[in-house]
Design a protein around this motif. Structure first.
Motif, PDB file in Angstrom:
ATOM      1  N   LEU A  67       0.832  -1.200   0.000  1.00  0.00           N
ATOM      2  CA  LEU A  67       0.000   0.000   0.000  1.00  0.00           C
ATOM      3  C   LEU A  67       0.869   1.253   0.000  1.00  0.00           C
ATOM      4  CD1 LEU A  67      -2.911   1.089   0.080  1.00  0.00           C
ATOM      5  CD2 LEU A  67      -2.796   0.956   2.577  1.00  0.00           C
ATOM      6  N   ASP A  68       1.952   1.247   0.787  1.00  0.00           N
ATOM      7  CA  ASP A  68       2.888   2.378   0.800  1.00  0.00           C
ATOM      8  C   ASP A  68       3.497   2.596  -0.580  1.00  0.00           C
ATOM      9  OD1 ASP A  68       2.553   3.024   3.486  1.00  0.00           O
ATOM     10  OD2 ASP A  68       4.243   1.782   4.152  1.00  0.00           O
ATOM     11  N   ASP A  69       3.955   1.505  -1.190  1.00  0.00           N
ATOM     12  CA  ASP A  69       4.565   1.607  -2.525  1.00  0.00           C
ATOM     13  C   ASP A  69       3.571   2.133  -3.552  1.00  0.00           C
ATOM     14  OD1 ASP A  69       6.895   0.606  -1.433  1.00  0.00           O
ATOM     15  OD2 ASP A  69       6.589  -1.444  -2.201  1.00  0.00           O
ATOM     16  N   LEU A  70       2.355   1.611  -3.499  1.00  0.00           N
ATOM     17  CA  LEU A  70       1.322   2.034  -4.434  1.00  0.00           C
ATOM     18  C   LEU A  70       0.973   3.515  -4.251  1.00  0.00           C
ATOM     19  CD1 LEU A  70      -0.537   1.073  -6.686  1.00  0.00           C
ATOM     20  CD2 LEU A  70      -2.168   0.353  -4.952  1.00  0.00           C
ATOM     21  N   ALA A  71       0.863   3.926  -2.993  1.00  0.00           N
ATOM     22  CA  ALA A  71       0.549   5.332  -2.716  1.00  0.00           C
ATOM     23  C   ALA A  71       1.666   6.240  -3.203  1.00  0.00           C
ATOM     24  CB  ALA A  71       0.311   5.532  -1.218  1.00  0.00           C
ATOM     25  N   GLN A  72       2.897   5.819  -2.992  1.00  0.00           N
ATOM     26  CA  GLN A  72       4.026   6.637  -3.417  1.00  0.00           C
ATOM     27  C   GLN A  72       4.134   6.704  -4.936  1.00  0.00           C
ATOM     28  OE1 GLN A  72       7.716   5.400  -1.643  1.00  0.00           O
ATOM     29  NE2 GLN A  72       8.474   7.506  -1.627  1.00  0.00           N
ATOM     30  N   THR A  74       1.716   6.293  -7.181  1.00  0.00           N
ATOM     31  CA  THR A  74       0.569   6.944  -7.822  1.00  0.00           C
ATOM     32  C   THR A  74       0.346   8.368  -7.323  1.00  0.00           C
ATOM     33  OG1 THR A  74      -0.983   6.105  -6.163  1.00  0.00           O
ATOM     34  CG2 THR A  74      -0.653   4.759  -8.159  1.00  0.00           C
ATOM     35  N   GLY A  75       0.873   8.673  -6.134  1.00  0.00           N
ATOM     36  CA  GLY A  75       0.630   9.991  -5.553  1.00  0.00           C
ATOM     37  C   GLY A  75      -0.754  10.112  -4.937  1.00  0.00           C
ATOM     38  N   ILE A  76      -1.416   8.988  -4.726  1.00  0.00           N
ATOM     39  CA  ILE A  76      -2.760   8.973  -4.133  1.00  0.00           C
ATOM     40  C   ILE A  76      -2.631   8.539  -2.672  1.00  0.00           C
ATOM     41  CG2 ILE A  76      -5.061   7.932  -4.244  1.00  0.00           C
ATOM     42  CD1 ILE A  76      -4.572   7.457  -7.240  1.00  0.00           C
ATOM     43  N   LYS A  78      -3.154   6.812   0.864  1.00  0.00           N
ATOM     44  CA  LYS A  78      -3.470   5.403   1.161  1.00  0.00           C
ATOM     45  C   LYS A  78      -4.949   5.217   1.496  1.00  0.00           C
ATOM     46  CE  LYS A  78       0.151   5.475   3.869  1.00  0.00           C
ATOM     47  NZ  LYS A  78       1.132   5.145   4.905  1.00  0.00           N
ATOM     48  N   SER A  79      -5.497   6.122   2.276  1.00  0.00           N
ATOM     49  CA  SER A  79      -6.914   5.978   2.632  1.00  0.00           C
ATOM     50  C   SER A  79      -7.795   6.110   1.392  1.00  0.00           C
ATOM     51  CB  SER A  79      -7.313   7.007   3.687  1.00  0.00           C
ATOM     52  OG  SER A  79      -7.069   8.314   3.219  1.00  0.00           O
ATOM     53  N   ARG A  80      -7.403   6.999   0.485  1.00  0.00           N
ATOM     54  CA  ARG A  80      -8.196   7.147  -0.747  1.00  0.00           C
ATOM     55  C   ARG A  80      -8.080   5.889  -1.603  1.00  0.00           C
ATOM     56  NH1 ARG A  80      -7.910  10.750  -5.878  1.00  0.00           N
ATOM     57  NH2 ARG A  80     -10.064  10.547  -6.549  1.00  0.00           N
ATOM     58  N   LEU A  81      -6.884   5.322  -1.681  1.00  0.00           N
ATOM     59  CA  LEU A  81      -6.721   4.073  -2.432  1.00  0.00           C
ATOM     60  C   LEU A  81      -7.623   2.978  -1.873  1.00  0.00           C
ATOM     61  CD1 LEU A  81      -2.850   3.944  -2.929  1.00  0.00           C
ATOM     62  CD2 LEU A  81      -4.575   4.078  -4.736  1.00  0.00           C
ATOM     63  N   LEU A  82      -7.659   2.859  -0.551  1.00  0.00           N
ATOM     64  CA  LEU A  82      -8.517   1.837   0.055  1.00  0.00           C
ATOM     65  C   LEU A  82      -9.983   2.096  -0.264  1.00  0.00           C
ATOM     66  CD1 LEU A  82      -6.737   1.399   3.487  1.00  0.00           C
ATOM     67  CD2 LEU A  82      -6.804  -0.225   1.584  1.00  0.00           C
TER      68      LEU A  82
END
Length: 113
Positions: A67-72, A74-76, A78-82
């Protein structure tokens, strides 16, 4: 300069000037347990409805890292990604949800179940 000059809160404003008749009438209201007629009713604070609530849950170290890698990347946030992932899952039909859960079950290590 005194310590009162350092206070963050503003000083209370002077009460409005009232006539003797108004003061006596308000004192009678007070004695009878009625609300003051001199004080302006407090304006209700306008607060925007909360869109989100804080939630606490557990994730595996691997999931947190992913989740950290994905957030970093994409720039989105983590809570929004979830929220996006949950929304995506809920938009699937029930058979599609079952299929996805079965696929993910195969990827989940037994200790994390």
């Amino acid at each position: 300069m005194s310590l009162t000059d350092l206070k963050r809160k503003q000083q209370k404003q002077n009460p409005p000037k009232v006539s003797i008749e108004e003061f006596i009438e308000d004192a009678v209201n007070y004695a009878e347990g009625k609300p003051s007629q001199l004080q302006k009713p407090a304006k209700p604070k306008k607060t925007a409805p909360r869109k989100f609530r804080h939630a606490t849950f557990s994730l595996s170290e691997t999931s947190i890292r992913q989740l950290d890698d994905l957030a970093q990347s994409t720039g989105i946030a983590k809570s929004r990604l979830l929220r996006m992932f949950i929304h995506y899952y809920c938009d699937l039909s029930e058979p599609e949800q079952q299929e996805l859960l079965e696929q993910l079950q195969d990827l989940t290590p037994p200790s994390a179940q």
